[in-house]
Design an enzyme around this catalytic site. Structure first.
Site, PDB file in Angstrom:
ATOM      1  CG  ASP A  23     -12.809   3.407   1.662  1.00  0.00           C
ATOM      2  OD1 ASP A  23     -13.847   3.954   2.073  1.00  0.00           O
ATOM      3  OD2 ASP A  23     -12.283   2.434   2.248  1.00  0.00           O
TER       4      ASP A  23
ATOM      5  CE  LYS B 110     -12.635   2.929   5.361  1.00  0.00           C
ATOM      6  NZ  LYS B 110     -12.985   1.581   4.871  1.00  0.00           N
TER       7      LYS B 110
ATOM      8  NE  ARG C 289     -34.466   7.737  -3.256  1.00  0.00           N
ATOM      9  CZ  ARG C 289     -33.433   7.003  -3.674  1.00  0.00           C
ATOM     10  NH1 ARG C 289     -32.916   7.209  -4.867  1.00  0.00           N
ATOM     11  NH2 ARG C 289     -32.941   6.065  -2.916  1.00  0.00           N
TER      12      ARG C 289
ATOM     13  CB  VAL D 102     -25.087   2.893   7.407  1.00  0.00           C
ATOM     14  CG1 VAL D 102     -24.677   3.129   8.862  1.00  0.00           C
ATOM     15  CG2 VAL D 102     -23.983   2.146   6.672  1.00  0.00           C
TER      16      VAL D 102
ATOM     17  CB  VAL E 265     -11.406   3.914  10.644  1.00  0.00           C
ATOM     18  CG1 VAL E 265     -10.226   3.009  10.277  1.00  0.00           C
ATOM     19  CG2 VAL E 265     -11.103   5.358  10.281  1.00  0.00           C
TER      20      VAL E 265
END
Length: 430
Positions: free
Chosen positions: A203, A207, A49, A17, A134
């Site tokens: 998950d 939401k 990293r 993302v 969401v």
């Protein structure tokens, strides 16, 4: 007239993302500037990293010191896409304390500590936006928080996890078993190597907590959400669903009680009629069905995960927050004035589909019906099939509370004629 001094953005996380957010900020820089009224500049990127090659990102912007980045006095907006509880919570709080507004995609953190984060944003006069937390690219939080602000939302019913919907859709359309469908989802990249958060409903529960809080103007935490995974759903359940004119979806359900004094939030597999709009949601797509007094029934549909869809929601929030920043204003914050009671699952009333393995002999149906009657659970339909001394009995109830159904099942297990309870599934969407 456009302001020439850019608004500076710090990016926390540069994975799937985050890298897409950075790419869109670069490639659509002119359009974003025109929409905001000022240029936006990527001023720093915090990663774990630093040696990894990140195409399109100036290595000079990359740092491992996220704390120093969010505390810089020149940062206008912090975009958090690292996920998890810590260090995200500490970094978001520090960003707000040091004068930056925040855009986040962190559903787990918001479901657990949303109230504290909202309080910090209000204390420091900054924005906290999280459309991407969401349902990915689907505009959902903003319509609930703004477009329906003058309405009364009574129910939010949705498919909010693309991985589980892909698996259940495969089981429905091909007759595949759970493990076979999961293996395909993993091979295609829809499921993580460890799919627990998705298939066990964690998950979706996060939401649901966020959606319930916004819809009902009440603080709903993750611990308030009843959660049941979908790993026990079988091909036989889908065959039973089809016989009823239904399919099976993992649903997040947030609803107001009939008297308006309480709300419930839950996540579990459920049979849903093929006539319901959510039944036609295929593959890894998400959809949320909203029922309100004035607007009636609304459905929001689209891709619920992935780098580009989630980044689209992040950038939408970034534009809104930057506009607020230029105007010296903030957008809507937490609305928890209703402070409704969050009821436990035992008080939830719905229909049930119960499949029993029973002895194939006279009187079994009468015994089973008596148990249902003794616990105040009304039977809608019964279907019985028998062979070689064994039989299956499928009972569909009228609406009953979860607590009464639980007592019914416990009593059924004690009958000598009941060999076992093959499955119990709620029936929603009617």
């Amino acid at each position: 007239m456009m302001r020439t001094r850019p608004l500076k953005v710090a990016l926390l996380g540069c994975g799937v993302v985050g890298s897409e957010v950075a790419r869109i900020m670069t490639t659509h820089a002119d359009d974003l500037a025109a929409r905001i009224g000022a240029p936006v500049e990527l001023a720093g990127v915090a990663v774990r990293r630093p040696d990894k090659v990140r195409e399109g990102i100036d290595p000079a912007l990359v740092t491992t010191d996220a704390t120093a980045l969010v505390k810089r006095g020149d940062i206008d907006v912090v975009v958090e896409v690292i996920g998890g509880i810590e260090p995200a919570r500490t970094l978001i709080t520090a960003a707000l304390e040091h004068g930056a507004s925040v855009v986040s995609a962190n559903k787990a953190l918001l479901a657990q500590d949303g109230a504290a984060l909202h309080a910090a944003a209000e204390e420091h006069g900054k924005d906290l936006y999280y459309e991407a937390a969401v349902a990915g690219a689907i505009p959902l939080i903003r319509p609930l928080r703004e477009s329906l602000a003058g309405d009364k939302v009574n129910r939010v019913l949705g498919i909010v996890n693309g991985t589980t919907n892909f698996i259940l859709d495969k089981m429905d359309s091909t007759g595949a078993g759970y493990q076979e469908a999961l293996d395909e989802a993993t091979a295609l990249g829809y499921a993580e190597a460890d799919p627990t958060a998705d298939v066990e409903g964690f998950d979706a529960a996060a939401k649901a907590a966020i959606l319930a809080g916004i819809a009902f103007h009440t603080r709903v935490r993750l611990d308030d959400v009843y959660r049941e995974g979908m790993t026990e759903v079988t091909s036989a359940d889908f065959r039973s669903a089809k016989e009823m004119g239904c399919t099976i979806k993992l649903l997040a359900i947030c609803e107001r009680s009939e008297d308006g004094a309480s709300v419930t939030a839950r996540v579990h597999p459920a049979m849903i009629p093929l006539s319901h709009p959510l039944a036609s949601v295929r593959g890894a797509y998400n959809a949320v069905f909203v029922e309100s007094d004035a607007a009636g029934q609304l459905m929001f549909y689209g891709p619920g995960a992935g780098g580009s869809p989630t980044a689209s929601a992040v950038l939408g929030d970034l534009v809104a927050v930057c506009r607020n920043r230029l105007n010296g204003a903030t957008g809507p914050g937490e609305s928890a004035y209703a402070d409704l009671t969050v009821s436990p699952m035992g008080e939830v009333v719905t229909r049930y589909h119960i499949s029993l393995d029973v002895a194939d002999k006279p009187g079994v149906l009468a015994q089973v019906a008596t148990v249902f009657a003794e616990h105040g659970v009304s039977i809608d339909t019964v279907r019985q099939q028998g062979k070689d001394g064994e039989a299956s009995l499928v009972v569909v109830t009228h609406r009953a509370s979860d607590a009464s159904l639980t007592g019914t099942v416990e009593a059924l297990r004690k009958l000598d004629t009941v060999r076992g309870v093959a499955s119990i599934m709620r029936v929603e969407g009617e």
